[in-house]
Design a protein around this motif. Structure first.
Motif, PDB file in Angstrom:
ATOM      1  N   ARG A 151       3.540  -0.958   4.760  1.00  0.00           N
ATOM      2  CA  ARG A 151       2.510  -0.407   3.563  1.00  0.00           C
ATOM      3  C   ARG A 151       3.219  -1.117   2.234  1.00  0.00           C
ATOM      4  NH1 ARG A 151       0.201   4.094   6.405  1.00  0.00           N
ATOM      5  NH2 ARG A 151      -2.108   4.188   5.931  1.00  0.00           N
ATOM      6  N   ASP A 178       0.928  11.981   3.229  1.00  0.00           N
ATOM      7  CA  ASP A 178       0.790  10.997   1.991  1.00  0.00           C
ATOM      8  C   ASP A 178       0.768  11.651   0.956  1.00  0.00           C
ATOM      9  OD1 ASP A 178       0.019   9.254   4.304  1.00  0.00           O
ATOM     10  OD2 ASP A 178      -0.591   7.999   2.965  1.00  0.00           O
ATOM     11  N   ALA A 210      -1.294   2.003  -1.736  1.00  0.00           N
ATOM     12  CA  ALA A 210      -0.476   1.493  -0.794  1.00  0.00           C
ATOM     13  C   ALA A 210      -1.230   1.089   0.391  1.00  0.00           C
ATOM     14  CB  ALA A 210       0.372   2.647  -0.369  1.00  0.00           C
ATOM     15  N   ALA A 211      -1.102  -0.109   0.862  1.00  0.00           N
ATOM     16  CA  ALA A 211      -1.730  -0.620   2.033  1.00  0.00           C
ATOM     17  C   ALA A 211      -0.940  -1.826   2.531  1.00  0.00           C
ATOM     18  CB  ALA A 211      -3.129  -1.155   1.623  1.00  0.00           C
ATOM     19  N   ALA A 212      -1.551  -2.360   3.817  1.00  0.00           N
ATOM     20  CA  ALA A 212      -0.599  -3.576   4.310  1.00  0.00           C
ATOM     21  C   ALA A 212      -1.345  -4.661   3.138  1.00  0.00           C
ATOM     22  CB  ALA A 212      -1.623  -3.779   5.677  1.00  0.00           C
ATOM     23  N   PHE A 236       1.881   0.661   9.112  1.00  0.00           N
ATOM     24  CA  PHE A 236       0.406   0.513   8.694  1.00  0.00           C
ATOM     25  C   PHE A 236       0.138   0.091  10.219  1.00  0.00           C
ATOM     26  CE2 PHE A 236      -3.519  -1.431   7.623  1.00  0.00           C
ATOM     27  CZ  PHE A 236      -3.952  -0.831   6.707  1.00  0.00           C
TER      28      PHE A 236
END
Length: 315
Positions: A151, A178, A210-212, A236
């Motif tokens: 992430r 999280d 937040a993410a890939a 992720f």
């Protein structure tokens, strides 16, 4: 008259032999998917579908409900559990929340050293044991898992240190771990479903997520976020879920078709997500091309700030 009856019966028999019988109807797998076709994981779902239908020569058909058109998130996970949907793909946090808390061990910050480490664990007895325990406890099987980038943070402002997150409104998935991660860093987590993130960024309700990297690009967040912070703070991992009763009703060779297709989809996803192709460039390269500034923050400071945060959830 007896002769006429016999002749008539023979004619009927010969006619039935000459007329082709319809092939057995294909078994349809209802696959719910929350994102679109052109995302990294959308392309991977398409690869899985193609491999299943090719290897089964049409005996198995995968009907994908794109963009959450059937269901998504916790609702889709529950539908797979109840058998109202056969398959669904999601990251570990919602699966842990809805079904099996132990799977959130993969959400511990900085638990993996690199992608090779992540991939090795997902193909090890550690994962096999978790899969079997989850099946016994929930009736839902993890058919396979997809490693991805770690992430990163798509942000409206530049973030170089953990201090820069103080008071920063950031989207969090619906996961206690999280939320605890962002609170530890001094940020203000806002839990939002995926479909509401873009508008929330555009209206300044939040300042980042937040993410890939592939999800940042696929979600078009480059249009509302100028910076991509390469924090790599969390894995992720996407899980292919399947209702185990449905899976067990399939013939052994059909089960093997699904498992083999999953492995090919995993390899395809890893290759596409890291190296990219001409049609689908590497996600970080895509982000830069779309105008995002890549920021390499002080990861050691992030790791130090988050040390032990998972102990509340996973002793």
């Amino acid at each position: 008259s007896c002769i006429r009856v016999v002749v008539f019966a023979v004619v009927l028999l010969m006619g039935s032999l000459l007329v082709p019988h319809p092939a057995a109807a294909a078994k349809t797998i209802r696959f719910a998917f929350e994102s679109g076709k052109t995302s990294l994981y959308g392309l991977t779902v398409t690869k899985f579908k193609e491999e299943v239908e090719k290897a089964s020569t049409g005996a198995l058909k995968v009907n994908v409900f794109w963009g959450g058109s059937l269901a998504g998130g916790l609702e889709a996970i529950q539908m797979v559990k109840m058998g109202n949907c056969d398959m669904y793909m999601d990251v570990t946090a919602p699966v842990g929340n809805a079904l099996f808390p132990k799977i959130t061990v993969f959400d511990c910050p900085f638990i993996f050293t690199n992608l090779e480490h992540q991939s090795a664990v997902l193909q090890s007895p550690i994962m096999t044991d978790l899969v079997e325990e989850m099946v016994r406890a929930t009736g839902v099987r993890i058919l396979g898992s997809l490693p991805g980038h770690f992430r990163v943070i798509a942000s409206t402002k530049e973030i170089k240190t953990a201090e820069d997150l103080k008071g920063f409104k950031i989207r969090s998935v619906q996961s206690a771990m999280d939320v605890a991660i962002w609170e530890r860093l001094g940020a203000l987590p806002v839990t939002l479903p995926w479909g509401e993130i873009y508008t929330s960024l555009a209206t300044n309700m939040i300042g980042g997520l937040a993410a890939a990297p592939s999800s940042v690009v696929g979600g078009k967040f480059s249009e509302v976020c100028k910076y991509l912070i390469l924090s790599d703070h969390q894995a992720f991992i996407q899980l292919y879920l399947i209702n185990d009763k449905f899976f067990q009703k399939l013939a052994k060779e059909e089960q093997k078709v699904l498992v083999d297709a999953m492995e090919k989809a995993r390899e395809y996803c890893a290759e596409l997500g890291i190296k990219g192709t001409e049609e689908y460039p590497n996600p970080l390269a895509q982000a830069e091309k779309l105008g995002m500034t890549l920021v390499r923050p002080d990861k050691a400071a992030f790791e130090a700030a988050l040390k032990g945060v998972e102990q509340r959830f996973i002793p």
